[in-house]
Design a protein around this motif. Structure first.
Motif, PDB file in Angstrom:
ATOM      1  N   ARG A   1     -15.675  -0.093 -11.058  1.00  0.00           N
ATOM      2  CA  ARG A   1     -15.333   1.337 -10.974  1.00  0.00           C
ATOM      3  C   ARG A   1     -14.430   1.740 -12.138  1.00  0.00           C
ATOM      4  N   GLN A   2     -14.327   3.033 -12.348  1.00  0.00           N
ATOM      5  CA  GLN A   2     -13.270   3.582 -13.204  1.00  0.00           C
ATOM      6  C   GLN A   2     -12.108   3.959 -12.284  1.00  0.00           C
ATOM      7  N   THR A   3     -10.895   3.635 -12.693  1.00  0.00           N
ATOM      8  CA  THR A   3      -9.714   3.893 -11.857  1.00  0.00           C
ATOM      9  C   THR A   3      -8.682   4.669 -12.648  1.00  0.00           C
ATOM     10  N   VAL A   4      -8.160   5.723 -12.028  1.00  0.00           N
ATOM     11  CA  VAL A   4      -7.125   6.543 -12.656  1.00  0.00           C
ATOM     12  C   VAL A   4      -5.940   6.622 -11.703  1.00  0.00           C
ATOM     13  N   MET A   5      -4.740   6.339 -12.216  1.00  0.00           N
ATOM     14  CA  MET A   5      -3.508   6.538 -11.457  1.00  0.00           C
ATOM     15  C   MET A   5      -2.673   7.578 -12.177  1.00  0.00           C
ATOM     16  N   THR A   6      -2.156   8.551 -11.438  1.00  0.00           N
ATOM     17  CA  THR A   6      -1.331   9.583 -12.065  1.00  0.00           C
ATOM     18  C   THR A   6      -0.039   9.778 -11.276  1.00  0.00           C
ATOM     19  N   SER A   7       0.997  10.146 -11.998  1.00  0.00           N
ATOM     20  CA  SER A   7       2.275  10.457 -11.365  1.00  0.00           C
ATOM     21  C   SER A   7       3.204  11.070 -12.403  1.00  0.00           C
ATOM     22  N   ALA A   8       4.255  11.709 -11.918  1.00  0.00           N
ATOM     23  CA  ALA A   8       5.298  12.191 -12.825  1.00  0.00           C
ATOM     24  C   ALA A   8       6.328  11.104 -13.089  1.00  0.00           C
ATOM     25  N   THR A   9       6.370  10.086 -12.211  1.00  0.00           N
ATOM     26  CA  THR A   9       7.296   8.963 -12.381  1.00  0.00           C
ATOM     27  C   THR A   9       6.518   7.668 -12.229  1.00  0.00           C
ATOM     28  N   TRP A  10       7.029   6.599 -12.801  1.00  0.00           N
ATOM     29  CA  TRP A  10       6.291   5.334 -12.812  1.00  0.00           C
ATOM     30  C   TRP A  10       7.245   4.175 -12.549  1.00  0.00           C
ATOM     31  N   PRO A  11       7.696   4.008 -11.293  1.00  0.00           N
ATOM     32  CA  PRO A  11       8.611   2.911 -10.971  1.00  0.00           C
ATOM     33  C   PRO A  11       7.899   1.559 -10.994  1.00  0.00           C
ATOM     34  N   PRO A  12       8.647   0.454 -10.996  1.00  0.00           N
ATOM     35  CA  PRO A  12       8.052  -0.888 -11.107  1.00  0.00           C
ATOM     36  C   PRO A  12       7.025  -1.210 -10.027  1.00  0.00           C
ATOM     37  N   SER A  13       7.227  -0.693  -8.806  1.00  0.00           N
ATOM     38  CA  SER A  13       6.303  -1.015  -7.712  1.00  0.00           C
ATOM     39  C   SER A  13       4.882  -0.561  -8.022  1.00  0.00           C
TER      40      SER A  13
ATOM     41  N   VAL B   1     -18.549   4.350  -4.482  1.00  0.00           N
ATOM     42  CA  VAL B   1     -17.551   5.001  -5.338  1.00  0.00           C
ATOM     43  C   VAL B   1     -17.516   4.332  -6.709  1.00  0.00           C
ATOM     44  N   THR B   2     -17.619   5.144  -7.747  1.00  0.00           N
ATOM     45  CA  THR B   2     -17.554   4.635  -9.118  1.00  0.00           C
ATOM     46  C   THR B   2     -16.362   5.210  -9.885  1.00  0.00           C
ATOM     47  N   TYR B   3     -15.692   6.202  -9.303  1.00  0.00           N
ATOM     48  CA  TYR B   3     -14.556   6.850  -9.977  1.00  0.00           C
ATOM     49  C   TYR B   3     -13.459   7.056  -8.934  1.00  0.00           C
ATOM     50  N   LEU B   4     -12.376   6.300  -9.071  1.00  0.00           N
ATOM     51  CA  LEU B   4     -11.287   6.317  -8.086  1.00  0.00           C
ATOM     52  C   LEU B   4     -10.023   6.897  -8.716  1.00  0.00           C
ATOM     53  N   ILE B   5      -9.381   7.822  -7.998  1.00  0.00           N
ATOM     54  CA  ILE B   5      -8.139   8.436  -8.478  1.00  0.00           C
ATOM     55  C   ILE B   5      -7.055   8.222  -7.430  1.00  0.00           C
ATOM     56  N   LEU B   6      -5.920   7.695  -7.859  1.00  0.00           N
ATOM     57  CA  LEU B   6      -4.749   7.567  -7.000  1.00  0.00           C
ATOM     58  C   LEU B   6      -3.710   8.547  -7.518  1.00  0.00           C
ATOM     59  N   ASP B   7      -3.597   9.694  -6.861  1.00  0.00           N
ATOM     60  CA  ASP B   7      -2.658  10.722  -7.309  1.00  0.00           C
ATOM     61  C   ASP B   7      -1.311  10.511  -6.620  1.00  0.00           C
ATOM     62  N   GLU B   8      -0.239  10.608  -7.395  1.00  0.00           N
ATOM     63  CA  GLU B   8       1.112  10.338  -6.885  1.00  0.00           C
ATOM     64  C   GLU B   8       1.162   8.955  -6.233  1.00  0.00           C
ATOM     65  N   ALA B   9       0.713   7.959  -6.998  1.00  0.00           N
ATOM     66  CA  ALA B   9       0.597   6.600  -6.472  1.00  0.00           C
ATOM     67  C   ALA B   9       1.934   6.059  -5.988  1.00  0.00           C
ATOM     68  N   ASP B  10       3.015   6.383  -6.692  1.00  0.00           N
ATOM     69  CA  ASP B  10       4.317   5.847  -6.288  1.00  0.00           C
ATOM     70  C   ASP B  10       4.745   6.370  -4.927  1.00  0.00           C
ATOM     71  N   ARG B  11       4.423   7.610  -4.634  1.00  0.00           N
ATOM     72  CA  ARG B  11       4.772   8.187  -3.338  1.00  0.00           C
ATOM     73  C   ARG B  11       3.978   7.520  -2.214  1.00  0.00           C
ATOM     74  N   MET B  12       2.714   7.188  -2.468  1.00  0.00           N
ATOM     75  CA  MET B  12       1.917   6.526  -1.442  1.00  0.00           C
ATOM     76  C   MET B  12       2.511   5.160  -1.102  1.00  0.00           C
TER      77      MET B  12
ATOM     78  N   MET C   1      -7.268   4.141 -16.266  1.00  0.00           N
ATOM     79  CA  MET C   1      -6.264   4.852 -17.037  1.00  0.00           C
ATOM     80  C   MET C   1      -5.055   5.157 -16.166  1.00  0.00           C
ATOM     81  N   ILE C   2      -3.884   5.116 -16.780  1.00  0.00           N
ATOM     82  CA  ILE C   2      -2.645   5.518 -16.117  1.00  0.00           C
ATOM     83  C   ILE C   2      -2.155   6.776 -16.823  1.00  0.00           C
ATOM     84  N   GLY C   3      -1.969   7.847 -16.082  1.00  0.00           N
ATOM     85  CA  GLY C   3      -1.502   9.107 -16.662  1.00  0.00           C
ATOM     86  C   GLY C   3      -0.144   9.488 -16.116  1.00  0.00           C
ATOM     87  N   ILE C   4       0.831   9.615 -17.003  1.00  0.00           N
ATOM     88  CA  ILE C   4       2.191   9.961 -16.593  1.00  0.00           C
ATOM     89  C   ILE C   4       2.607  11.219 -17.342  1.00  0.00           C
TER      90      ILE C   4
END
Length: 364
Positions: free
Chosen positions: A140-152, A109-120, A1-4
């Motif tokens: 795995r289940q993968t979640v990416m979250t951020s307040a912004t979602w640039p192309p990278s 690991v079965t549940y991975l979260i990348l918080d503020e992925a764009d900043r990383m 899931m991608i959460g913005i």
């Protein structure tokens, strides 16, 4: 899931609760698992520590979390991890260090979260992130979250997520939180110090301010100069010892100081609930970072004020800043429009899409 979603809207809780339920629902007993089920990656030490604090608030079914980050005591972190933990919150560099040292096995690991992925990605962590993603099981289940979602970040998601669901709260377009009043002041670089000093001299006792600078040396110099003028400040940036960074955040949170001077290490995710003002002493290098900085105030329904000092050298961001201000119904100075028009005409003349700081920085 991608959460913005906009800053201050509770994304951390949105990914933590499903993670805890997911771990509790595993069929393999905890004592027979080879390692942690939940892995949360964060760009900065401060954000990792804050997420760990949130996890430990819930104490759900005895699930233990450990925070692993560069700058902390490596031996102590390893010792705590070996006591057993279902959830690891970490920065990419220290995690790779301990994976290579065979301290942590992330194949469990079965549940991975990348918080503020764009900043990383912006901080240069992409190689470490890609290595971590390759080492974790593909189902795995993968979640990416951020307040912004640039192309990278979109490209990273396409590479390592399987047909993700995208959940966007609010507009997908880049916007600043509407609970913040955004003010722009156009001035010369030499006038910034006296301008900010005059503002800080008139703070109310209930006010708390974060002042963002572009470079670590600039932040140190500003902190020293303000201290010489009798103002009590703290400073946080990547070159300071971890204990000093944590103390700086503790002091502003408790109210021991009213002014925190920071680089963008403090622009993401940090939740100091009663920040009343954000000052962009130096305007950030991209508009996404501006949105994150502004989001340090006006959190969880509160109101706040953002003040940005704009100089001649910032004319390349004028167009993007105008768009953010207009979207939020905020007034932009006429000079900002003129600055934007001059920059666009310069690009037309040159036939090149100049980026801010890319070698063209004369008077407009």
């Amino acid at each position: 899931m991608i959460g913005i979603a906009q800053t201050g809207t509770g994304k951390a809780l949105a990914f933590l609760l499903p993670a805890l339920i997911h771990t509790d629902g595993q069929t393999t007993p905890r004592e027979k698992r080879n390692g942690p089920n939940i892995l949360i990656l964060a760009p900065t030490r401060e954000l990792a520590l804050q997420i760990a604090k949130e996890v430990n608030k819930y104490s759900f079914r005895g699930i233990k979390a450990v925070c692993i980050y560069g700058g902390g005591n490596r031996r102590d972190q390893i010792s705590v991890f070996k006591e057993g933990a279902e959830c690891v919150i970490c920065t990419p560099g220290r995690l790779n260090d301990l994976v290579q040292a065979k301290v942590i096995d992330i194949t469990s690991v079965t549940y991975l979260i990348l918080d503020e992925a764009d900043r990383m990605l912006d901080m240069g962590f992409e190689p470490q992130i890609r290595k971590i993603l390759l080492d974790i099981r593909p189902d795995r289940q993968t979640v990416m979250t951020s307040a912004t979602w640039p192309p990278s970040v979109g490209r990273l998601a396409e590479s390592y997520m399987n047909n993700p669901i995208q959940v966007c709260v609010g507009s997908l377009d880049l916007t600043a939180t509407h609970t913040v009043s955004q003010n722009v002041e156009l001035l010369e670089d030499a006038d910034k110090f006296n301008t900010v000093l005059a503002f800080l001299k008139n703070l109310k006792s209930t006010d708390k301010v974060i002042i963002f600078c572009s470079k670590r040396a600039r932040a140190d110099d500003l902190s020293s100069d303000l201290s010489l003028k009798g103002l009590s400040t703290q400073c946080i940036h990547g070159s300071r010892d971890q204990t000093d960074r944590e103390q700086a955040l503790a002091d502003i949170a408790s109210g021991d100081i009213q002014v925190l001077i920071a680089t963008d290490v403090a622009s993401r995710g940090l939740d100091i609930e009663d920040i009343t003002h954000v000052i962009n002493f130096d305007f950030p290098r991209n508009i996404e970072e501006y949105v994150h900085r502004v989001g340090r105030t006006g959190r969880a329904g509160r109101t706040g004020t953002a003040i940005s000092y704009i100089t001649r050298s910032d004319w390349g961001v004028a167009k993007d800043l105008i768009r953010i201000l207009e979207e939020a119904g905020q007034a932009a100075p006429e000079e900002l429009y003129r600055m934007s028009n001059r920059f666009e005409k310069m690009k037309e003349r040159r036939g090149t899409d100049f980026k801010r700081g890319g070698g063209f920085n004369r008077r407009y």
